[in-house]
Write an enzyme that holds these catalytic residues in place. Structure first.
Site, PDB file in Angstrom:
ATOM      1  N   ASP A  80      -0.649  72.861 -39.152  1.00 22.15           N
ATOM      2  CA  ASP A  80       0.726  73.329 -38.927  1.00 22.15           C
ATOM      3  C   ASP A  80       1.747  72.683 -39.849  1.00 22.15           C
ATOM      4  O   ASP A  80       2.913  73.076 -39.845  1.00 22.15           O
ATOM      5  CB  ASP A  80       1.120  73.055 -37.470  1.00 22.15           C
ATOM      6  N   HIS A 102       0.564  72.469 -29.591  1.00 21.18           N
ATOM      7  CA  HIS A 102      -0.556  73.299 -30.079  1.00 21.18           C
ATOM      8  C   HIS A 102      -0.039  74.214 -31.192  1.00 21.18           C
ATOM      9  O   HIS A 102       0.497  73.724 -32.177  1.00 21.18           O
ATOM     10  CB  HIS A 102      -1.146  74.060 -28.884  1.00 21.18           C
ATOM     11  N   HIS A 132      -4.301  65.013 -34.716  1.00 23.31           N
ATOM     12  CA  HIS A 132      -5.208  66.052 -34.211  1.00 23.31           C
ATOM     13  C   HIS A 132      -6.230  65.387 -33.306  1.00 23.31           C
ATOM     14  O   HIS A 132      -6.687  64.279 -33.570  1.00 23.31           O
ATOM     15  CB  HIS A 132      -5.944  66.750 -35.371  1.00 23.31           C
TER      16      HIS A 132
HETATM   17  C1  SDX Z   1      -3.132  72.599 -33.361  1.00 29.73           C
HETATM   18  O1  SDX Z   1      -7.251  71.480 -30.916  1.00 29.73           O
HETATM   19  C2  SDX Z   1      -7.130  72.211 -31.993  1.00 29.73           C
HETATM   20  O2  SDX Z   1      -8.082  72.469 -32.706  1.00 29.73           O
HETATM   21  C3  SDX Z   1      -5.705  72.708 -32.250  1.00 29.73           C
HETATM   22  C4  SDX Z   1      -5.493  73.393 -33.597  1.00 29.73           C
HETATM   23  C5  SDX Z   1      -6.208  74.723 -33.665  1.00 29.73           C
HETATM   24  O3  SDX Z   1      -6.447  75.189 -34.754  1.00 29.73           O
HETATM   25  O4  SDX Z   1      -6.414  75.332 -32.568  1.00 29.73           O
HETATM   26  O5  SDX Z   1      -5.905  72.556 -34.655  1.00 29.73           O
HETATM   27  C6  SDX Z   1      -4.008  73.717 -33.800  1.00 29.73           C
HETATM   28  O6  SDX Z   1      -2.726  72.598 -32.221  1.00 29.73           O
HETATM   29  C7  SDX Z   1      -2.867  71.471 -34.318  1.00 29.73           C
HETATM   30  C8  SDX Z   1      -2.036  70.314 -33.652  1.00 29.73           C
HETATM   31  C9  SDX Z   1      -0.555  70.725 -33.696  1.00 29.73           C
HETATM   32  N1  SDX Z   1       0.264  69.813 -32.925  1.00 29.73           N
HETATM   33  C10 SDX Z   1       1.126  68.953 -33.531  1.00 29.73           C
HETATM   34  O7  SDX Z   1       1.216  68.814 -34.752  1.00 29.73           O
HETATM   35  C11 SDX Z   1       2.028  68.190 -32.562  1.00 29.73           C
HETATM   36  C12 SDX Z   1       2.077  66.715 -32.973  1.00 29.73           C
HETATM   37  N2  SDX Z   1       0.750  66.159 -32.737  1.00 29.73           N
HETATM   38  C13 SDX Z   1       0.544  65.397 -31.502  1.00 29.73           C
HETATM   39  O8  SDX Z   1       1.228  65.969 -30.404  1.00 29.73           O
HETATM   40  C14 SDX Z   1      -0.929  65.035 -31.278  1.00 29.73           C
HETATM   41  O9  SDX Z   1      -1.386  64.508 -32.452  1.00 29.73           O
HETATM   42  C15 SDX Z   1      -1.900  66.083 -30.800  1.00 29.73           C
HETATM   43  C16 SDX Z   1      -1.431  66.795 -29.575  1.00 29.73           C
HETATM   44  C17 SDX Z   1      -2.145  67.085 -31.873  1.00 29.73           C
HETATM   45  C18 SDX Z   1      -3.223  65.364 -30.491  1.00 29.73           C
HETATM   46  O10 SDX Z   1      -2.976  64.566 -29.409  1.00 29.73           O
HETATM   47  P1  SDX Z   1      -4.165  63.647 -28.786  1.00 29.73           P
HETATM   48  O11 SDX Z   1      -5.474  63.932 -29.371  1.00 29.73           O
HETATM   49  O12 SDX Z   1      -4.030  63.710 -27.310  1.00 29.73           O
HETATM   50  O13 SDX Z   1      -3.798  62.260 -29.357  1.00 29.73           O
HETATM   51  P2  SDX Z   1      -2.904  61.249 -28.606  1.00 29.73           P
HETATM   52  O14 SDX Z   1      -1.681  61.944 -28.127  1.00 29.73           O
HETATM   53  O15 SDX Z   1      -3.739  60.499 -27.639  1.00 29.73           O
HETATM   54  O16 SDX Z   1      -2.446  60.287 -29.810  1.00 29.73           O
HETATM   55  C19 SDX Z   1      -3.197  59.141 -30.145  1.00 29.73           C
HETATM   56  C20 SDX Z   1      -2.152  58.141 -30.612  1.00 29.73           C
HETATM   57  C21 SDX Z   1      -1.053  57.892 -29.579  1.00 29.73           C
HETATM   58  O17 SDX Z   1      -0.530  56.595 -29.836  1.00 29.73           O
HETATM   59  P3  SDX Z   1      -1.147  55.334 -28.960  1.00 29.73           P
HETATM   60  O18 SDX Z   1      -0.996  55.741 -27.498  1.00 29.73           O
HETATM   61  O19 SDX Z   1      -2.575  55.188 -29.397  1.00 29.73           O
HETATM   62  O20 SDX Z   1      -0.261  54.160 -29.355  1.00 29.73           O
HETATM   63  O21 SDX Z   1      -1.484  58.660 -31.768  1.00 29.73           O
HETATM   64  C22 SDX Z   1      -0.111  58.867 -31.469  1.00 29.73           C
HETATM   65  C23 SDX Z   1       0.026  58.886 -29.964  1.00 29.73           C
HETATM   66  O22 SDX Z   1       1.314  58.452 -29.572  1.00 29.73           O
HETATM   67  N3  SDX Z   1       0.255  60.166 -32.066  1.00 29.73           N
HETATM   68  C24 SDX Z   1       1.387  60.395 -32.726  1.00 29.73           C
HETATM   69  C25 SDX Z   1       1.299  61.716 -33.158  1.00 29.73           C
HETATM   70  N4  SDX Z   1       0.147  62.250 -32.736  1.00 29.73           N
HETATM   71  C26 SDX Z   1      -0.493  61.288 -32.054  1.00 29.73           C
HETATM   72  N5  SDX Z   1       2.449  59.595 -32.983  1.00 29.73           N
HETATM   73  C27 SDX Z   1       3.447  60.166 -33.706  1.00 29.73           C
HETATM   74  N6  SDX Z   1       3.452  61.455 -34.176  1.00 29.73           N
HETATM   75  C28 SDX Z   1       2.384  62.246 -33.911  1.00 29.73           C
HETATM   76  N7  SDX Z   1       2.364  63.512 -34.356  1.00 29.73           N
END
Ligand code: SDX
Length: 429
Positions: free
Chosen positions: A367, A268, A309
């Site tokens: 971020d 997050h 996201h």
């Molecule tokens: C913020 O919610 C908000 O609005 C939050 C925010 C706010 O202003 O409050 O926008 C602020 O928290 C922004 C997000 C910051 N976090 C990161 O940058 C951390 C890296 N991102 C990931 O951890 C992820 O993208 C999330 C947590 C942000 C979102 O996760 P989801 O929606 O649960 O998506 P998911 O994990 O189900 O991913 C879908 C697919 C998966 O692959 P498959 O299972 O389909 O094969 O995408 C892949 C994931 O493995 N994936 C990534 C990835 N993010 C998702 N693979 C590699 N690198 C990544 N960053």
């Protein structure tokens, strides 16, 4: 929220179908109203992570993930970032309209005259280790405000709610800056009422008693805009935490402290700190392919921090604005050749040409660039999420108040899908 004439028909095991109303929002997904489901069927819905669940109705912020659009009270973030100051946006999020000149002056004067901390609160910093993570300090210090402010706690009273909002918005910069000063062993800098909100924060962060600190106006504007970009974002994890804590009628300081704790997570708000560390670990463009491969490897826990996201399945509008702020700040500081910025641009370019990221609609989020610009401004990595929390506090407080005033709201109490051991008796001793 409009209840349409449309119904969702649910038939279970051939029994008599039940009808569930469909709610039509002003923007966004229609919602099936399942509040009567358990009563009608004895069944719950299951939605771990709330991927398909609207937890509340709200008028504050709307995100269109497909179009990459973010609206605060209907205004596009791009227009607010270009035309308004952060305190305009804080007023907008709380009151629903941008302030006129008189309202703005009154609000700014109130904030300026409430920036100091009670001296006994200031002494609480001494209880922390110098090397404590500043987010841990913030959780403690903001929660401790509830040990000092008891009088304004009748939240059915708008005056009390306004006192709490103004007080916490005014004091958060002081709390954050003091956490930083404490960590480096420098004396606390008290607020200066002659400075704007962002300029005063920079004064408290980087000023010393030894000489007068005059913040760079380009950096002040950049920081003020960064605050605006982080101010609110629908029902993200930390905002949902604040709402759930507030639904028990806990006081707002305790609720905001809970939100800060949630935001700290690297999935997050902690992603900006993690993203900068990731860029520093990658170090050189030549190593980008190795990290792209690791990000795609399901057996490797590594993820591209600052990418992806839950809602944005197109670009995050804040990331585009942050990239421009980053370029402006680096130019002002004559750091255009900053290797981390060049690396971030190249990493983004390579990732967005890779089918893995394209197919999953993974784009840079807010971020991704924020760490680079904050580092260039002299803000240490460990403080990045504190800055995020400082800004998001206005959104958390607006969402907390909206929940308090929602006639439909109840204490949040989700059920579960129990998959544990079946009922059994304790064996005879
Ligand atoms: C913020 O919610 C908000 O609005 C939050 C925010 C706010 O202003 O409050 O926008 C602020 O928290 C922004 C997000 C910051 N976090 C990161 O940058 C951390 C890296 N991102 C990931 O951890 C992820 O993208 C999330 C947590 C942000 C979102 O996760 P989801 O929606 O649960 O998506 P998911 O994990 O189900 O991913 C879908 C697919 C998966 O692959 P498959 O299972 O389909 O094969 O995408 C892949 C994931 O493995 N994936 C990534 C990835 N993010 C998702 N693979 C590699 N690198 C990544 N960053």
């Amino acid at each position: 929220m409009m209840t349409s004439t449309r119904k969702a028909i649910l038939t279970i095991d051939g029994q008599e179908p039940i009808e569930l109303p469909i709610l039509e929002p002003v923007h966004g997904h229609d919602c099936i109203d399942i509040r009567a489901l358990a009563g009608k069927t004895g069944l719950f819905t299951y939605d771990s992570g709330f991927v398909s669940t609207a937890s509340c109705s709200s008028k504050i912020t709307y995100i269109d993930g497909e179009r990459g659009e973010l609206l605060y009270r209907g205004y596009p973030i791009e227009q607010l970032a270009a035309k308004c100051e952060f305190l305009d946006v804080a007023y907008l999020l709380k009151h629903g309209e941008l302030p006129d000149a008189g309202q703005k002056k009154t609000f700014v004067d109130i904030i300026k005259t409430h920036t100091m901390l009670h001296e006994q609160i200031v002494r609480l910093y001494q209880g922390f280790r110098r090397d404590s993570h500043p987010m841990a300090v913030m959780v403690g210090m903001v929660g401790a405000l509830s040990a000092f402010y008891h009088e304004a706690w009748d939240f059915s009273d708008e005056t009390h709610r306004n006192i709490s909002f103004n007080r916490i918005v005014a004091k958060l910069p002081t709390i954050v800056a003091m956490a930083y000063k404490y960590s480096i062993g420098e004396p606390f800098m008290y607020p200066r009422n002659d400075l704007s909100y962002a300029a005063n924060f920079m004064h408290m962060m980087f000023g010393t008693p030894c000489e007068r600190y005059e913040p760079n106006p380009v950096l002040v504007h950049a920081l003020d805009t960064i605050f605006t970009l982080h101010a609110d974002h629908e029902q993200n994890a930390s905002t949902s935490t604040v709402r759930l804590a507030g639904s028990s009628r806990a006081n707002p300081y305790a609720c905001i402290s809970a939100g800060i704790g949630c935001l700290w997570g690297p999935a997050h708000g902690g992603a900006n700190e993690a993203c900068l560390k990731m860029l520093e670990e990658i170090g050189d463009v030549s190593r980008v392919p190795e990290y792209i491969r690791r990000a795609k490897d399901k057996n490797d826990p590594f993820r591209l921090m600052g990418f992806g996201h839950r809602v944005y399945k197109n670009f995050d509008p804040r990331a585009r604005l942050m990239q421009k702020i980053c370029a402006d700040v680096l130019r002002e500081l004559e750091l255009e050749d900053d290797p981390l910025f060049k690396l971030a641009l190249e990493l983004e370019r390579i990732a967005l040409e890779d089918d893995y990221f394209v197919k999953r609609k993974l784009y840079p989020n807010v971020d991704y660039y924020s760490g680079i610009v904050q580092k260039a401004m002299g803000i240490p990595t460990s403080m990045f999420t504190c800055i995020f929390a400082l800004a998001r506090t206005v959104g958390w407080m607006a969402q907390w108040e909206e929940m308090i005033l929602d006639s439909e709201h109840k204490i949040g109490r989700p059920r579960q899908l129990y998959i544990g051991v079946p009922r059994r008796d304790v064996p005879p001793s």
